[in-house]
Design an enzyme around this catalytic site. Structure first.
Site, PDB file in Angstrom:
ATOM      1  N   LYS B  76       0.866  -1.181   0.000  1.00  0.00           N
ATOM      2  CA  LYS B  76       0.000   0.000   0.000  1.00  0.00           C
ATOM      3  C   LYS B  76       0.903   1.232   0.000  1.00  0.00           C
ATOM      4  O   LYS B  76       1.933   1.243   0.686  1.00  0.00           O
ATOM      5  CB  LYS B  76      -0.880  -0.029   1.247  1.00  0.00           C
ATOM      6  N   SER B 151      -9.825   1.878   2.942  1.00  0.00           N
ATOM      7  CA  SER B 151      -8.942   2.658   2.104  1.00  0.00           C
ATOM      8  C   SER B 151      -7.929   1.822   1.317  1.00  0.00           C
ATOM      9  O   SER B 151      -7.369   2.315   0.339  1.00  0.00           O
ATOM     10  CB  SER B 151      -8.174   3.678   2.953  1.00  0.00           C
ATOM     11  N   SER B 175     -10.060  -0.461   7.052  1.00  0.00           N
ATOM     12  CA  SER B 175      -9.434  -0.295   5.736  1.00  0.00           C
ATOM     13  C   SER B 175      -8.709  -1.520   5.183  1.00  0.00           C
ATOM     14  O   SER B 175      -8.312  -1.518   4.023  1.00  0.00           O
ATOM     15  CB  SER B 175      -8.449   0.876   5.765  1.00  0.00           C
TER      16      SER B 175
END
Lengths: 95, 484
Positions: B76, B151, B175
């Site tokens: 990420k 997210s 997330s």
């Protein structure tokens, strides 16, 4: 309570955020919606409840006061918007 | 090759059936082929990946390789990677080349894994649909008209489309788990303090936690072995031994008591999701577990509590983005105040600005007691609910999200509607507990996740419970047709 245009401008100033005049009404609307959601907390009975700052109630760890980091000035300033002679440049603050 | 588990890939690499360079190239080719459609990656580190793969091949040839050596992975774009852009999906950090590695990145590099690139996400991890990214939304491989969740939406989409064998994510309010649910993955948010936060760009420091996003509980366990552990560079890291998370995957579930919170099956839950989750729970009953209805009476406080705590912490954390030392700087500032306000006004997107303003307001003079202190007290109530429940049950199960993946734009007009997306995941962050989402079935072709919540440091138990279910079912092996 409900935030008005003046409140939004004040909060934006405290947060050091420039926002466009035209955008203020929708920020006011969104922030008020969020605060309405948050206001549900006022109904909770929290008498005598200890605030929880850390999930495991851990305390800050202490370490000996010794130098652990070497100087990374060049690496850090390489990604800075504007530097000169090892310092960060900003617009003149003191006349 | 992209349908293999991590242990199968490891065996193939160790038996010289494939080299790490070949495997890495296979995934890079898949990324090149599909990223245009999905927008799952912000940065692909092709050259660096092939160099890492060469090093891995050398270690393999010399019999110096570990289990995960040579296996590719996606990070990420919230984890600092030295010499590589680390944008947090924000215009603010579009040109930010991290000067150091996050501890998670360092550990994964040391294990010999190969970084394919940095995945898309909601800006500064604020969002539940990956629509707040400055680099544009990510598409869900199961239906490209729909969001992948957020997210960690880029990691989720990359995994669902098999553009990486495993990925990292972070979870502040859901997330990792909610995108895992929407994209048919196994995603684990560990106990707060289990995985180092050093070099992970901070959103809400008392809630943020990194974890694996994988195709199975077994794969997640392998990555947990690498990611977890004490780090003196993170002041909230917990100094506690890391077990081998793969050791107890096959333990029997006989005698396991599963708590079903009635608040998780009430109003707001899509009945089709409820039916899917209930069927999964029935499977556990057949495997020898006992079900028990429980109550988490303060569940309703979780979302409002979160939207004080998280914005307050983010308003403080993001104050470092000031246009002076790194990140976006506005052109021709007339004075220092203008430099601050315009750099931040231009650099941050709408949702980030909203949250900074809410947090600033909640922490401003005269409002602290009414908002922040009150929220910290409510946080204790939420945490106490869980500890009461864990006196009677071993783990808690319920849905991960209220609904399957929704369409783009469906929830962007009303921030509060988007916030309620995380209603079942937020309270585990507030309590600091570990939570996992595993694939539990489909509703009209869209994946549905089952959430399993454990007590502190019960990650191995959660992975065991996930793994046993995945021995009985094949939901987790399903791949969207266009990406087979």
């Amino acid at each position: 309570m409900s935030l008005d245009k003046h409140d939004v401008e004040k909060i934006a100033h405290l947060a050091r955020l420039s926002i466009q005049e035209d955008d203020i009404p929708h920020y006011a609307r969104d922030l008020n919606n969020i605060l309405n959601l948050v206001d549900q907390l006022s109904a909770a009975d929290t008498n005598g409840i200890l605030p929880m700052a850390h999930p495991l109630d851990a305390h800050q760890r202490l370490r000996p006061d010794t130098v652990t980091e070497i100087n990374h000035r060049e690496a850090f300033q390489a990604i800075a918007p504007k530097t000169e002679a090892g310092v960060y440049l900003v617009p003149k603050v003191i006349e | 090759m992209h349908n293999k588990s991590l242990s199968e890939l490891s065996a193939a690499l160790h038996n010289s059936e494939i080299s790490s360079v070949e495997l890495t190239q296979h995934y890079l080719d898949r990324i090149n082929q599909h990223n245009g459609t999905l927008n799952a990656f912000i940065t692909v580190t092709e050259e660096r990946a092939l160099e890492q793969a060469k090093v891995a091949d050398k270690l393999l040839a010399e019999n110096k390789a570990g289990v995960l050596t040579g296996i590719p992975l996606a990070h990420k774009d919230i984890f600092c990677t030295k010499g590589v852009r680390t944008s947090c999906a924000s215009k603010m950090l579009d040109k930010f080349i991290a000067p150091y590695d996050a501890t998670v990145v360092e550990k994964i590099d040391q294990a010999g894994m190969v970084t394919l690139g940095k995945t898309n996400m909601d800006e500064f991890a604020m969002g539940s649909s990956n629509e707040t990214s400055w680099y544009g939304p990510v598409k869900n491989p199961w239906d490209t008209d729909r969001v992948p969740g957020g997210s960690s939406g880029g990691s989720a989409a990359a995994m669902a489309a098999r553009l990486a064998p495993v990925a990292t994510g972070t979870d502040t309010g859901g997330s990792i788990r909610q995108p895992s649910s929407l994209c048919n993955l196994t995603g684990l948010k560990p106990t707060y303090g289990r995985v180092s936060r050093y070099g992970m760009i901070a959103f809400a420091s008392s809630l943020d936690q990194a974890g694996p996003m994988a195709n199975s509980a077994e794969d997640a366990a392998w990555l947990m072995n690498v990611m977890s552990g004490f780090d003196e560079k993170d002041s909230t890291s917990v100094d506690r031994d890391v077990p081998d998370y793969t050791a107890n995957l096959n333990d029997s579930l006989e005698g396991l008591t599963i708590g079903l919170p009635k608040e998780y099956f009430g109003e707001g839950l899509d009945p089709r999701v409820a039916a899917t989750v209930e069927a999964a729970i029935k499977t556990y009953e057949k495997m020898g577990a006992t079900l028990k209805e429980i109550t988490l009476p303060n569940t309703g406080l979780a979302v409002p509590t979160y939207y004080v705590v998280a914005p307050a912490e983010c308003s403080s954390n993001l104050s470092r983005m000031d246009g002076v030392r790194f990140g976006h700087r506005a052109e021709d500032p007339k004075d220092l105040m203008d430099l601050y306000t315009r750099s931040r006004g231009e650099g941050f997107g709408e949702e980030v600005k909203r949250r900074i303003m809410i947090g600033t307001y909640a922490l401003s003079a005269g409002y602290y007691d009414a908002y922040y202190l009150k929220a910290q007290q409510c946080r204790r109530l939420i945490s106490n609910d869980f500890q009461e429940a864990f006196k009677e049950v071993d783990v808690i199960m319920g849905p991960t999200a209220t609904n399957p993946a929704f369409r783009f734009g469906e929830k962007t007009d009303d921030p509060v509607a988007m916030y309620l997306e995380d209603i079942y995941t937020i309270n585990t962050n507030l309590a600091g507990l570990p939570g996992m989402s595993i694939p539990a079935g489909f509703v009209e072709g869209l994946p549905v996740g089952l959430q399993i919540i454990g007590n502190y440091f019960d990650e191995a138990r959660l992975l065991n419970i996930g793994h046993r279910y995945q021995q009985e079912t094949d939901w987790h092996q399903r791949i969207p047709d266009a990406f087979k």
